[in-house]
Design a protein around this motif. Sequence first.
Motif: not given
Length: 260
Positions: A52-56
Amino acid sequence: MTLQLTSVVENILKLVEERTGKAIRCVEKKDLPMSAELRQAGKEEAFHRLFHRPVYDEQINYVIANQCGHILRLFEAPEEERFMPIANHRTMMSYVMEMEDEFHRLAKVFGQEKIRRMVRLWYEGAVFQLTKMPPDIMIDKWLYDEYPELRPIQLKSLVRQRQDAVQSLTQDTRKFTPDKIYRVSNIMNYAFLKVLEDHFRLDWVAPYHSSIFIFDGSALAKVTETEYVNSHAGDRAMIDRWAERLDMTTWFEWKPLSNL
């Protein structure tokens, strides 16, 4: 940073762990092309990896739930009956040979180098639609029916997908796309949206009413609605039906999951 998901999606992830017998490990990945990717464990691996991306944003919940649906459908089948659709050098060469005249035509207008870069992207996009959209229809029905708490996020994601699909109807897209790719992509988009429109009782396909895709798209949607067997074997059969109707049977092949 701990991945923050809704309780519904946490429960779906636990269901994947139970069905597959393997735990899911979260891995933060900055350069991920999408918000999350649930990568299924190989035969010798001890766990699945949820990148997963750090920001979502909240849409990550739908992305993960959808990917869980694919794994759950796969593992409902006996181990020897689990198959994956594969694109490889041989299948891509079949596509290139079939589309060669189209590529030459477009190269005269847009330049050889630009078209050469697009050849693989067109292929991967069309095969992705063909092999993912039929099971996605069943997964979206399942999520909508079984997890009503997820509906607002699910519908928001699907509305974005619909906007992208409708955008592909434009004349600019048509000018810069091989005729067959343009045609089959829009037919698949219509069938996908039409089946979900009927299930969700929404109005999603109105932009297609003035297009030529409504005819083949409606026929494909009817086959999908009336003949789909809701299982992994049914996914394989329906993907093959779509491929036959769209003349894309040589653009991919099935491989046993145990061989991958």
